[in-house]
Write an enzyme that holds these catalytic residues in place. Structure first.
Site, mmCIF file in Angstrom:
data_model
loop_
_atom_site.group_PDB
_atom_site.id
_atom_site.type_symbol
_atom_site.label_atom_id
_atom_site.label_comp_id
_atom_site.label_asym_id
_atom_site.label_seq_id
_atom_site.Cartn_x
_atom_site.Cartn_y
_atom_site.Cartn_z
ATOM 1 N N HIS A 140 -38.386 -15.310 -16.485
ATOM 2 C CA HIS A 140 -39.039 -14.126 -15.918
ATOM 3 C C HIS A 140 -39.295 -13.061 -16.986
ATOM 4 C CE1 HIS A 140 -40.001 -10.701 -13.410
ATOM 5 N NE2 HIS A 140 -39.006 -10.037 -13.973
ATOM 6 N N CYS A 157 -44.088 1.883 -12.765
ATOM 7 C CA CYS A 157 -44.724 2.384 -11.543
ATOM 8 C C CYS A 157 -44.660 1.391 -10.392
ATOM 9 C CB CYS A 157 -46.173 2.781 -11.815
ATOM 10 S SG CYS A 157 -47.204 1.397 -12.338
#
Length: 397
Positions: free
Chosen positions: A78, A46
């Site tokens: 990451h 989202c």
């Protein structure tokens, strides 16, 4: 080279994320056309869109248009942070771990994931699970769904006596549902294009399910509407809301859109509705971040150690073809010479296995140090040693 291209809530608002997702797809198509992409995994949630690629070292002189581009160690760090929920808007949320697993499975199923990204994502998933076991990073209600419910409460106060309409019965809708269950609400209605899924979620909530074509009727007297579908376009326009909701009720209605792309047209706010989207959850996210600062530091320590192990594993992959070549050559020679020995020895009364096992042990012992040293050379990125080994054990056939 491992490359990560992304756009997320840390660098962009929902408008920019929606726009950049298309840009990213265009750039990815161009990369595939102009470079040799060996593996890739795509991830979309989202509030983020990401692509991980394994490709050649060719220069990438593209117009990135605000996309974050990181390679190798930065990209690896990451994805480990991402799996632990440290890169999420709601720090410590568990949903990203499932989303990473799903993205990995899709890539494996479609044949886009190879040995490198398989190693990376397997490690990331393991680290995400480990951090959640060793820290309290995910303690309590930590999800976009729970943040949406908290936002509704911050606007309306106690929502115990309010009527809530949840649009979407997928993963995000389920997160909203779990957060709502704790509020003991007066009425919860679930709408979904697949009615059976709406029924299942409503049962979990102690609420009721409706068919999607009854959405307008359900919206007419809802106090809170939380929309979280996977629709590729808006489902609630200004016109639809205006027709469904009485004018006097519009002024008190709260609508929260946590979909990407968005479910609710921006113009709906012009009707007087208090309309919120993913960007409006940042305040709640900031409070959550402060609460979890100590746990995040513990998670960072685990990630630092695991990143080193991951880099070692990836360097070992570089030397695997050489080791496989050594083993294949050694096995060919072993089998040939063992068969010669059997013919010379004649009837061995069933003791052939003893000789066969002996030759295996001898070969393994001979190459044990060589293989160990090759792995060490890979860990230290000693290209001279690796190139020499490639030449020495090159197949002459």
């Amino acid at each position: 080279m491992i490359l990560n291209i992304r756009i997320d809530h840390k660098t962009a608002d929902i408008n920019k994320i929606e726009e950049s997702t298309t840009t990213m797809e265009d750039i990815f198509a161009k990369i595939q056309k102009e470079h040799q992409v060996q593996e890739f995994i795509q991830l979309k949630t989202c509030n983020r869109a990401e692509i991980y690629l394994v490709m050649d070292e060719a220069p990438l002189d593209y117009q990135w248009n605000g996309l974050v581009v990181e390679k190798d160690e930065k990209a690896l760090e990451h994805v480990l942070k991402l799996s632990c929920g440290l890169e999420s808007m709601i720090i410590g949320e568990d949903q990203i771990l499932g989303q990473l697993k799903d993205a990995y499975k899709v890539s494996v199923k479609t044949g886009c994931c190879g040995q490198v990204l398989s190693t990376v994502f397997t490690k990331a998933i393991h680290v995400g699970q480990s951090v959640r076991k060793k820290t309290r990073i995910n303690q309590g209600s930590v999800s976009i769904g729970s943040a949406a419910v908290n936002l509704a409460e911050s606007v309306l106060g106690n929502i115990k006596c309010k009527k809530v309409l949840v649009i979407g019965a997928g993963k995000m809708g389920t997160l909203v549902a779990k957060a709502l269950v704790e509020k003991h609400l007066q009425a919860i209605v679930v709408a979904n294009r697949t009615y059976d899924r709406a029924v299942c979620l409503a049962k979990e909530l102690g609420g009721s399910a409706i068919h999607f074509d009854s959405l307008s009727q359900a919206m007419s007297n809802a106090d809170v509407v939380i929309s979280a579908t996977g629709a590729p376009h808006t489902i609630l326009t200004q016109e639809k809301v205006s027709e469904a909701v009485p004018p006097e009720h519009l002024q008190t209605m709260v609508m929260i859109d946590i979909a990407n792309p968005r479910d609710i047209e921006e113009e709906v706010a012009q009707l007087g509705v208090k309309l919120y989207n993913i960007d409006d959850l940042r305040g709640i996210a900031d409070k959550n971040k402060k609460i979890r600062e100590a746990e995040a530091k513990e998670a960072e320590k685990i990630i630092t150690d695991e990143l080193e192990l991951l880099k070692k594993s990836l360097r070992h992959l570089e030397v695997e073809p050489i080791i496989a070549q050594i083993r294949a050559q050694a096995e060919t020679i072993r089998m040939r010479e063992t068969q010669k020995a059997f013919r010379k020895l004649g009837d061995m009364n069933g003791k052939e296995k003893v000789v066969d096992d002996l030759t295996k042990v001898v070969v393994d012992r001979v190459f044990l140090d060589i293989i160990h040293n090759l792995k060490e050379a890979a860990e230290n990125n000693n290209k001279d040693v690796l190139n020499t080994a490639k030449y020495i054990f090159k197949n002459k056939n």
